[in-house]
Design a protein around this motif. Structure first.
Motif, PDB file in Angstrom:
ATOM      1  N   ILE A 183      -2.027  -7.026  11.263  1.00 57.93           N
ATOM      2  CA  ILE A 183      -1.008  -5.994  11.051  1.00 57.93           C
ATOM      3  C   ILE A 183      -0.940  -5.133  12.294  1.00 57.93           C
ATOM      4  O   ILE A 183      -1.937  -4.512  12.691  1.00 57.93           O
ATOM      5  CB  ILE A 183      -1.324  -5.163   9.799  1.00 57.93           C
ATOM      6  CG1 ILE A 183      -1.208  -6.109   8.615  1.00 57.93           C
ATOM      7  CG2 ILE A 183      -0.357  -3.982   9.664  1.00 57.93           C
ATOM      8  CD1 ILE A 183      -1.672  -5.622   7.337  1.00 57.93           C
ATOM      9  N   LYS A 184       0.220  -5.137  12.908  1.00 57.78           N
ATOM     10  CA  LYS A 184       0.400  -4.361  14.135  1.00 57.78           C
ATOM     11  C   LYS A 184       1.531  -3.360  13.910  1.00 57.78           C
ATOM     12  O   LYS A 184       2.338  -3.518  12.998  1.00 57.78           O
ATOM     13  CB  LYS A 184       0.771  -5.290  15.304  1.00 57.78           C
ATOM     14  CG  LYS A 184      -0.118  -6.521  15.412  1.00 57.78           C
ATOM     15  CD  LYS A 184       0.012  -7.235  16.743  1.00 57.78           C
ATOM     16  CE  LYS A 184       1.414  -7.665  17.101  1.00 57.78           C
ATOM     17  NZ  LYS A 184       1.983  -8.689  16.204  1.00 57.78           N
ATOM     18  N   ILE A 225       5.131  -3.732  12.394  1.00 60.29           N
ATOM     19  CA  ILE A 225       5.916  -2.693  11.728  1.00 60.29           C
ATOM     20  C   ILE A 225       6.427  -1.734  12.804  1.00 60.29           C
ATOM     21  O   ILE A 225       5.639  -1.239  13.620  1.00 60.29           O
ATOM     22  CB  ILE A 225       5.044  -1.941  10.690  1.00 60.29           C
ATOM     23  CG1 ILE A 225       4.531  -2.948   9.646  1.00 60.29           C
ATOM     24  CG2 ILE A 225       5.839  -0.813  10.025  1.00 60.29           C
ATOM     25  CD1 ILE A 225       3.524  -2.376   8.659  1.00 60.29           C
ATOM     26  N   MET A 226       7.742  -1.514  12.820  1.00 60.90           N
ATOM     27  CA  MET A 226       8.344  -0.680  13.861  1.00 60.90           C
ATOM     28  C   MET A 226       8.812   0.647  13.287  1.00 60.90           C
ATOM     29  O   MET A 226       9.728   0.667  12.455  1.00 60.90           O
ATOM     30  CB  MET A 226       9.530  -1.413  14.485  1.00 60.90           C
ATOM     31  CG  MET A 226       9.096  -2.535  15.404  1.00 60.90           C
ATOM     32  SD  MET A 226      10.394  -3.754  15.635  1.00 60.90           S
ATOM     33  CE  MET A 226       9.978  -4.921  14.368  1.00 60.90           C
ATOM     34  N   CYS A 227       8.158   1.741  13.705  1.00 60.51           N
ATOM     35  CA  CYS A 227       8.568   3.083  13.272  1.00 60.51           C
ATOM     36  C   CYS A 227       7.843   4.132  14.122  1.00 60.51           C
ATOM     37  O   CYS A 227       6.838   3.822  14.759  1.00 60.51           O
ATOM     38  CB  CYS A 227       8.258   3.299  11.788  1.00 60.51           C
ATOM     39  SG  CYS A 227       6.525   3.120  11.353  1.00 60.51           S
ATOM     40  N   VAL A 250       0.857  -1.194   0.000  1.00 62.21           N
ATOM     41  CA  VAL A 250       0.000   0.000   0.000  1.00 62.21           C
ATOM     42  C   VAL A 250       0.892   1.243   0.000  1.00 62.21           C
ATOM     43  O   VAL A 250       1.868   1.319   0.759  1.00 62.21           O
ATOM     44  CB  VAL A 250      -0.919   0.003   1.247  1.00 62.21           C
ATOM     45  CG1 VAL A 250      -1.740   1.284   1.318  1.00 62.21           C
ATOM     46  CG2 VAL A 250      -1.832  -1.219   1.223  1.00 62.21           C
ATOM     47  N   LYS A 251       0.536   2.205  -0.860  1.00 64.38           N
ATOM     48  CA  LYS A 251       1.311   3.445  -0.939  1.00 64.38           C
ATOM     49  C   LYS A 251       0.854   4.390   0.175  1.00 64.38           C
ATOM     50  O   LYS A 251      -0.325   4.743   0.251  1.00 64.38           O
ATOM     51  CB  LYS A 251       1.072   4.077  -2.314  1.00 64.38           C
ATOM     52  CG  LYS A 251       1.912   5.296  -2.584  1.00 64.38           C
ATOM     53  CD  LYS A 251       1.707   5.756  -4.036  1.00 64.38           C
ATOM     54  CE  LYS A 251       2.462   7.056  -4.274  1.00 64.38           C
ATOM     55  NZ  LYS A 251       2.330   7.513  -5.658  1.00 64.38           N
ATOM     56  N   ILE A 272       0.760   3.793  11.280  1.00 64.43           N
ATOM     57  CA  ILE A 272       0.370   2.610  10.492  1.00 64.43           C
ATOM     58  C   ILE A 272      -1.107   2.262  10.668  1.00 64.43           C
ATOM     59  O   ILE A 272      -1.795   1.895   9.716  1.00 64.43           O
ATOM     60  CB  ILE A 272       1.239   1.388  10.911  1.00 64.43           C
ATOM     61  CG1 ILE A 272       2.733   1.696  10.711  1.00 64.43           C
ATOM     62  CG2 ILE A 272       0.820   0.131  10.172  1.00 64.43           C
ATOM     63  CD1 ILE A 272       3.140   2.046   9.308  1.00 64.43           C
ATOM     64  N   THR A 273      -1.591   2.360  11.911  1.00 70.57           N
ATOM     65  CA  THR A 273      -2.929   1.837  12.219  1.00 70.57           C
ATOM     66  C   THR A 273      -4.018   2.324  11.260  1.00 70.57           C
ATOM     67  O   THR A 273      -4.845   1.511  10.832  1.00 70.57           O
ATOM     68  CB  THR A 273      -3.288   2.151  13.684  1.00 70.57           C
ATOM     69  OG1 THR A 273      -2.123   1.854  14.461  1.00 70.57           O
ATOM     70  CG2 THR A 273      -4.446   1.331  14.177  1.00 70.57           C
TER      71      THR A 273
END
Ligand code: CTP
Ligand code: MG
Length: 403
Positions: free
Chosen positions: A373-374, A342-344, A267-268, A349-350
């Protein structure tokens, strides 16, 4: 017999794929037919599974495959898909009979001069590892020859035409299976004096005066012989090992550069940075792809799509995921569920998670409820905390038949 402190004996497995399968009645020899369903990929052939039982088995030092000269290309395709550290020797040309094929195999490995050989039908794809242990352990204890076998359960009769002539003593009968194990020099010399057309190697050793022991075989270890055996394979629990779960995990990191969006889970996502990467840098798809390869022990993304290859410059990472998904399917596998973290710090992200789930559902052909997806920050610690890049982990379960 060997014990700790002594050198481990060499044990070479000879896999026979030299027959043409006349009783199967298919133009393709049975060892090259699909074991499960109709998928004709090399990983789904009967022969793949027959060889794979010996690949990476701790008791096996080498594998040699004997094949009919007309089917070498197919045989190489099968061998090339087996992931193993056990050396597989160059393919050996078979003979007109099983016995001749075995003899060709034994002669062709003279330069290895193994201590023991296990001779196995390439049409027997369901050999469990513990059966191989039972055969090799009995050899190590000094047996001349060892076969796996099962006691007869039916009442056994002799006949002449339609007439039953006698009843055999079932207690004296066992059904012989393979792999059959021997001291290499003993079985090689027994083959040199054997009359033609013996249907197994235990009878070859016995005619030369050797003693053969039996250990418990396995009801699943059938030899595929007629179309009925292949149909049964997909239906009969007794001959089909249950699908077993295999776990895979993947981890990937990509660094930020200047830009206005990142790709995550296909996904963009608008962002104040972009990824520095050879492909589109979709760190989440890369971790997920590696998790799938990991679950089926098929290496990693760099092995299938080398970063040095210019054709993957800027590539849509969905191509990589698709390849791993296809590999799982080719093995008759099913994806159970997927969990991605996903770590950032940024982007958030959510809000995008439902779109990501949807995209992964399309790519992996599994429902969205099997896709998690977390996201997490790393409390401003480390490279992700400093906003230098994104890290992702992925975990998957796949269910694979007999693998
Ligand atoms: N085999 C072999 N060389 C031969 C004949 C058989 O290597 N000339 C192998 C087969 O490929 C099989 C195993 O020996 O893995 C057991 O033989 P069998 O079940 O009889 O297979 P086929 O001979 O191929 O089948 P059929 O007898 O129905 O023709
Ligand atoms: Mg035959």
């Amino acid at each position: 017999m060997y014990s700790t402190g002594m050198t481990k004996p060499t044990t070479l497995a000879i896999i026979l794929a030299g027959g043409t399968g006349t009783r199967m009645g298919n133009p393709t020899p049975k060892q090259f037919l699909p074991l499960y369903g109709t998928n004709t990929a090399p990983q789904n052939t009967v022969l793949y599974h027959s060889i794979n039982a010996f690949a990476n088995h701790p008791a096996i030092s080498h594998i040699a495959v004997v094949c009919h000269g007309d089917w070498f290309a197919q045989c190489h395709d099968v061998i090339n898909t087996i992931q193993t550290t056990t050396p597989i020797l160059p393919v050996i040309t078979g003979g007109d009979t099983r016995q001749q094929s075995v003899y060709n195999g034994l002669l062709a490995v003279e330069h290895i001069a193994p201590d023991y050989v296990l001779i196995h039908d390439g049409a027997r794809p369901h050999t469990p590892p513990d059966l191989i242990d039972r055969v090799t352990n009995a050899l190590h204890k000094g047996a001349d020859g060892v076969i796996p076998a099962l006691p007869a359960t039916d009442t056994l009769k002799t006949n002449t035409g339609n007439t039953i002539t006698s009843t055999l003593n079932r207690d004296q009968i066992v059904h012989a299976q393979t792999p059959q194990g021997f001291a290499y020099t003993a079985i090689l010399s027994a083959h040199q004096t054997a009359p033609p057309n013996l249907t197994d190697d235990a009878s070859v050793l016995a005619q030369a005066g050797g003693t053969v022991q039996w250990v418990t075989g396995d009801p699943a270890n059938i030899k595929i012989t007629t179309p009925h055996d292949l149909q049964n394979n997909s239906e009969t629990p007794m001959t089909t090992p249950q699908k077993i779960p295999r776990i895979g995990q993947g981890y990937d990191v990509h660094k930020f550069t200047d830009g206005d969006h990142v790709m995550l889970c296909g996904v963009k996502i608008p962002h104040t940075k972009a990824f520095t990467a050879h492909s589109d840098g979709d760190v989440a798809l890369h971790a997920l792809t590696d998790a799938l390869y990991g679950a089926i022990a098929m290496g990693d993304i760099g092995r299938h799509f080398p970063p040095t290859d210019p054709q993957w410059q800027g590539a849509d990472s969905a191509i990589f995921l698709q390849h791993a998904v296809d590999m799982v399917a080719n093995m008759g596998g099913e994806i159970g569920n997927v969990d991605i973290t996903i770590m950032c710090e940024q982007p958030k992200i959510t809000p995008h998670a439902p779109t990501m789930q949807q995209r992964l559902s399309e790519l992996m052909k599994i429902p969205t409820h099997k896709i998690s997806i977390k996201a997490t920050t790393t409390e401003k610690l480390g490279f992700t905390g400093r906003g230098e890049g994104i890290a992702t982990t992925a975990t998957v379960i796949v269910f694979v038949q007999g693998y």
